[in-house]
Design a protein around this motif. Structure first.
Motif, mmCIF file in Angstrom:
data_model
loop_
_atom_site.group_PDB
_atom_site.id
_atom_site.type_symbol
_atom_site.label_atom_id
_atom_site.label_comp_id
_atom_site.label_asym_id
_atom_site.label_seq_id
_atom_site.Cartn_x
_atom_site.Cartn_y
_atom_site.Cartn_z
ATOM 1 N N GLU A 170 8.024 -18.682 -53.661
ATOM 2 C CA GLU A 170 8.290 -18.788 -52.780
ATOM 3 C C GLU A 170 8.951 -18.384 -51.443
ATOM 4 N N ARG A 171 8.315 -16.804 -51.399
ATOM 5 C CA ARG A 171 8.877 -16.469 -50.089
ATOM 6 C C ARG A 171 10.346 -16.598 -49.232
ATOM 7 N N PHE A 172 11.238 -16.339 -50.646
ATOM 8 C CA PHE A 172 12.656 -16.363 -50.369
ATOM 9 C C PHE A 172 12.528 -14.892 -49.882
ATOM 10 N N ASP A 173 13.944 -14.434 -48.885
ATOM 11 C CA ASP A 173 13.901 -12.852 -48.890
ATOM 12 C C ASP A 173 14.623 -11.935 -49.782
ATOM 13 N N ALA A 174 15.876 -13.354 -49.784
ATOM 14 C CA ALA A 174 15.845 -12.303 -51.690
ATOM 15 C C ALA A 174 16.721 -14.272 -52.622
ATOM 16 N N GLY A 175 17.136 -13.469 -53.641
ATOM 17 C CA GLY A 175 17.884 -14.505 -54.495
ATOM 18 C C GLY A 175 19.233 -14.070 -54.326
ATOM 19 N N VAL A 176 20.043 -14.743 -55.645
ATOM 20 C CA VAL A 176 21.467 -15.130 -55.971
ATOM 21 C C VAL A 176 21.420 -14.963 -57.702
ATOM 22 N N ARG A 177 21.929 -14.285 -59.293
ATOM 23 C CA ARG A 177 22.395 -14.254 -60.352
ATOM 24 C C ARG A 177 22.762 -13.509 -60.460
ATOM 25 N N LEU A 178 23.601 -13.851 -62.017
ATOM 26 C CA LEU A 178 23.968 -13.271 -62.480
ATOM 27 C C LEU A 178 23.622 -11.709 -63.031
ATOM 28 N N ALA B 194 16.192 -8.875 -63.105
ATOM 29 C CA ALA B 194 15.242 -8.281 -63.339
ATOM 30 C C ALA B 194 15.509 -6.410 -62.864
ATOM 31 N N GLN B 195 14.680 -6.158 -64.310
ATOM 32 C CA GLN B 195 14.957 -4.635 -63.668
ATOM 33 C C GLN B 195 14.147 -3.869 -62.085
ATOM 34 N N ASP B 196 13.059 -4.502 -61.848
ATOM 35 C CA ASP B 196 12.167 -4.532 -60.669
ATOM 36 C C ASP B 196 13.334 -4.801 -59.508
ATOM 37 N N MET B 197 14.313 -5.279 -59.368
ATOM 38 C CA MET B 197 14.933 -5.955 -58.554
ATOM 39 C C MET B 197 16.081 -5.490 -57.674
ATOM 40 N N VAL B 198 15.934 -4.978 -56.584
ATOM 41 C CA VAL B 198 17.499 -3.884 -56.293
ATOM 42 C C VAL B 198 18.364 -5.574 -56.092
ATOM 43 N N ALA B 199 19.587 -4.624 -57.073
ATOM 44 C CA ALA B 199 20.741 -5.550 -56.870
ATOM 45 C C ALA B 199 21.128 -4.730 -56.473
ATOM 46 N N TYR C 170 25.298 -11.225 -57.985
ATOM 47 C CA TYR C 170 24.495 -10.236 -57.340
ATOM 48 C C TYR C 170 23.325 -10.659 -57.383
ATOM 49 N N LEU C 171 23.076 -10.316 -55.088
ATOM 50 C CA LEU C 171 21.758 -10.351 -54.386
ATOM 51 C C LEU C 171 20.591 -9.970 -55.011
ATOM 52 N N TYR C 172 19.610 -10.584 -54.946
ATOM 53 C CA TYR C 172 18.334 -8.888 -55.449
ATOM 54 C C TYR C 172 17.415 -9.405 -54.817
ATOM 55 N N TYR C 173 16.455 -8.253 -54.342
ATOM 56 C CA TYR C 173 14.749 -8.902 -53.593
ATOM 57 C C TYR C 173 14.472 -7.480 -54.220
ATOM 58 N N PRO C 174 13.256 -7.576 -53.681
ATOM 59 C CA PRO C 174 12.045 -7.351 -54.566
ATOM 60 C C PRO C 174 12.609 -5.088 -53.964
ATOM 61 N N SER C 175 12.010 -4.100 -54.120
ATOM 62 C CA SER C 175 12.111 -3.379 -54.225
ATOM 63 C C SER C 175 11.228 -1.899 -53.279
ATOM 64 N N ARG C 176 10.731 -2.990 -52.575
ATOM 65 C CA ARG C 176 9.374 -2.495 -51.770
ATOM 66 C C ARG C 176 9.205 -2.826 -50.945
ATOM 67 N N ARG C 177 10.451 -4.759 -50.353
ATOM 68 C CA ARG C 177 10.229 -4.789 -49.314
ATOM 69 C C ARG C 177 10.960 -3.895 -48.666
ATOM 70 N N GLN C 178 10.201 -4.097 -47.262
ATOM 71 C CA GLN C 178 11.150 -3.203 -46.438
ATOM 72 C C GLN C 178 11.900 -4.594 -45.537
ATOM 73 N N PRO C 179 13.346 -3.982 -45.842
ATOM 74 C CA PRO C 179 14.543 -4.333 -44.851
ATOM 75 C C PRO C 179 14.207 -4.718 -43.817
ATOM 76 N N SER C 180 14.342 -6.219 -43.111
ATOM 77 C CA SER C 180 14.424 -5.654 -41.199
ATOM 78 C C SER C 180 16.364 -5.775 -41.099
ATOM 79 N N ALA C 181 16.578 -5.571 -39.755
ATOM 80 C CA ALA C 181 17.784 -5.806 -39.244
ATOM 81 C C ALA C 181 18.259 -6.814 -39.410
ATOM 82 N N ALA C 182 17.783 -7.959 -39.774
ATOM 83 C CA ALA C 182 18.775 -8.896 -40.009
ATOM 84 C C ALA C 182 18.744 -8.964 -41.303
ATOM 85 N N PHE C 183 18.173 -8.490 -42.245
ATOM 86 C CA PHE C 183 17.948 -8.704 -43.424
ATOM 87 C C PHE C 183 19.215 -7.448 -44.173
#
Length: 297
Positions: A139-147, A152-157, A273-286
């Motif tokens: 869905e092309r979101f930069d991040a999500g929020v979950r308990l 998922a273990q492959d995400m940065v939390a 927790y805020l989570y996002y893919p571990s492979r993403r290169q975070p921008s300064a804004a993110f």
């Protein structure tokens, strides 16, 4: 590469990742028929079917999967490169898209964003409220929020809240007509407000824990809703007992508008927790938004 090929590939990637022409069209801001025509024209030029289409879903063919694997990383790299250019500005800029449920959106995301945005005129934060489990990559979101226990273990939390507790609450008027429950089993004789977050999910199970003993209870009642806000309002109106995050109802408990019961059965559990893919290169804004949301005890 021809200019139309670039646009058509972007359209194909959006549909393949979303698994739906409708969702992809909404994300791209185009009509579903126009997007479908674009992909058909790409298939015609290649002489290959890239997508299997049914009335309920869209999936990649073998050729489509090979194309997805070969070009997706290149377009992702281009997007990351463009986003990285904002680091050269005096202040971070760009749009950060977050999918989140209504309760943490109201209690965590909006307060943090309200403090952040006035200092960064070129920063935008899109908050999309959705109670279901959203595929943030598709869905092309930069991040999500979950308990924390559902990430998922492959995400940065990144922890954005303290531990939480649930609360069972009802109005004084409701308890004027029936005795408060002493144990979770007593809920069988109470009018409970059922909660379902999405059309396809089942009704939420009320989970309890006391002294290491866990107990799940399926409740019944006359009111059935799909948001925490409606469940809270139903409890305030005396329509039954609601099962909600304790901090979400605490102001009403403190004022006496709601009464909390079975507190000794509501042990704390990992918070949001805020989570996002571990492979993403975070921008300064993110990175700026993540730091603003990070929980500091």
């Amino acid at each position: 590469m021809k200019r139309e090929d670039v646009g058509d590939l972007i359209a194909f990637l959006a549909v393949a990742r979303a698994g739906s022409f409708t969702r992809a069209a909404k994300a791209m801001g185009v009509s579903q028929p126009a997007l479908s025509q674009t992909v058909r024209e790409l298939e015609a030029r290649l002489g290959l079917r890239l997508l299997n289409r049914t009335t309920r879903s869209v999936s990649t063919t073998e050729a489509g999967e090979r194309l997805l694997r070969s070009v997706a990383s290149h377009f992702d790299g281009i997007e990351a490169g463009l986003a990285a250019l904002t680091d050269l500005r005096d202040k971070p800029a760009g749009t950060v898209r977050i999918t989140v449920g209504d309760t943490p959106a109201e209690g965590i995301i909006l307060p943090a964003v309200a403090k952040l945005l006035p200092d960064y005129a070129d920063l935008k934060v899109e908050v999309s409220v959705n109670a279901g489990f959203v595929d943030i990559v598709a869905e092309r979101f930069d991040a999500g929020v979950r308990l924390g226990e559902t990430v998922a273990q492959d995400m940065v939390a990144v922890r954005i809240s303290p531990d939480l507790r649930m609360a069972i609450v009802g109005s004084p008027g409701y308890f004027a007509n029936c005795a408060p429950p002493s144990t979770p089993h007593d809920l069988a004789r109470h009018n409970c407000i059922n909660l379902r977050y999405t059309v396809t999910s089942g009704w939420a199970v009320w989970e309890f824990e006391k002294a290491g003993r866990s107990l799940n209870v399926r409740v019944e009642g006359q009111l059935l809703v799909n948001s925490n806000a409606l469940a809270r309002l139903g409890a305030l109106e005396g329509l039954g007992l609601a099962y909600l995050p304790a901090d979400y109802v605490e102001p009403f408990v403190a004022s006496g508008e709601l009464v909390s019961v079975l507190r000794d059965w509501c042990d704390p559990f990992p918070g949001y927790y805020l989570y996002y893919p571990s492979r993403r290169q975070p921008s300064a804004a993110f990175t700026l938004v993540v730091d603003a949301l990070r929980y500091r005890s």
